[in-house]
Design a protein around this motif. Structure first.
Motif, PDB file in Angstrom:
ATOM      1  N   ARG A  49      72.799  28.239  31.048  1.00 12.37           N
ATOM      2  CA  ARG A  49      71.498  28.465  31.047  1.00 12.37           C
ATOM      3  C   ARG A  49      70.985  29.401  31.922  1.00 12.37           C
ATOM      4  N   GLU A  50      71.428  29.347  33.146  1.00 13.59           N
ATOM      5  CA  GLU A  50      70.964  30.395  33.941  1.00 13.59           C
ATOM      6  C   GLU A  50      71.288  31.809  33.758  1.00 13.59           C
ATOM      7  N   VAL A  51      72.542  31.947  33.228  1.00 14.21           N
ATOM      8  CA  VAL A  51      72.920  33.524  32.992  1.00 14.21           C
ATOM      9  C   VAL A  51      71.917  33.799  31.546  1.00 14.21           C
ATOM     10  N   ARG A  52      71.717  33.105  31.009  1.00 13.72           N
ATOM     11  CA  ARG A  52      70.825  33.587  29.538  1.00 13.72           C
ATOM     12  C   ARG A  52      69.521  33.667  30.081  1.00 13.72           C
ATOM     13  N   LYS A  53      68.895  33.064  30.865  1.00 15.34           N
ATOM     14  CA  LYS A  53      67.693  33.337  31.557  1.00 15.34           C
ATOM     15  C   LYS A  53      67.610  34.713  32.378  1.00 15.34           C
ATOM     16  N   HIS A  54      68.783  34.839  33.110  1.00 15.87           N
ATOM     17  CA  HIS A  54      69.206  36.320  33.724  1.00 15.87           C
ATOM     18  C   HIS A  54      68.868  37.302  32.725  1.00 15.87           C
ATOM     19  N   ASN A  55      69.737  37.194  31.854  1.00 14.25           N
ATOM     20  CA  ASN A  55      69.885  38.037  30.624  1.00 14.25           C
ATOM     21  C   ASN A  55      68.760  38.344  29.859  1.00 14.25           C
ATOM     22  N   ASN A  56      67.965  37.489  29.613  1.00 17.58           N
ATOM     23  CA  ASN A  56      66.620  37.982  29.023  1.00 17.58           C
ATOM     24  C   ASN A  56      65.762  38.682  30.058  1.00 17.58           C
ATOM     25  N   PHE A  57      65.856  38.185  31.081  1.00 15.99           N
ATOM     26  CA  PHE A  57      65.043  39.063  32.261  1.00 15.99           C
ATOM     27  C   PHE A  57      65.512  40.467  32.698  1.00 15.99           C
ATOM     28  N   ALA A  58      66.722  40.584  32.587  1.00 14.29           N
ATOM     29  CA  ALA A  58      67.422  41.950  32.613  1.00 14.29           C
ATOM     30  C   ALA A  58      67.008  42.915  31.543  1.00 14.29           C
ATOM     31  N   GLU A  59      66.874  42.325  30.201  1.00 16.75           N
ATOM     32  CA  GLU A  59      66.522  42.837  29.114  1.00 16.75           C
ATOM     33  C   GLU A  59      65.037  43.292  29.031  1.00 16.75           C
ATOM     34  N   LYS A  60      64.545  42.647  29.839  1.00 20.71           N
ATOM     35  CA  LYS A  60      63.067  43.122  29.759  1.00 20.71           C
ATOM     36  C   LYS A  60      62.686  44.094  30.710  1.00 20.71           C
TER      37      LYS A  60
END
Length: 87
Positions: A49-60
């Protein structure tokens, strides 16, 4: 002859005791492994879950950076217009 029977019976009972002890020990070890696996699975889910959150942030971030560039150019254009209008 009697000693042989006593030895066989004693050996057989000792073997049964060792088997029972091993079975009980294996069950305890398996239960500990199940608990440890459940904890590991829960931790992996949380990390996922944390990695997905980070990836979403990194994409933005690149999108935000591009928007900031556009805003800076527009601001610079407005400042140029303002300087030309008010020398």
């Amino acid at each position: 002859m009697e000693n042989i029977f006593v030895a066989i019976i004693t050996g057989g009972l000792a073997l049964v005791g060792v088997i029972i002890t091993n079975v009980a020990s294996n069950r305890r070890a398996e239960e500990k492994l199940r608990v440890a696996q459940a904890i590991t699975d829960a931790k992996i889910e949380e990390l996922t879950r944390e990695v997905r959150k980070h990836n979403n942030f990194a994409e933005k971030i690149p999108v935000i950076q591009e928007q900031i560039k556009v805003v800076n150019h527009r601001l610079a254009d407005l400042e140029d217009i303002e300087r030309k209008d008010h020398p």
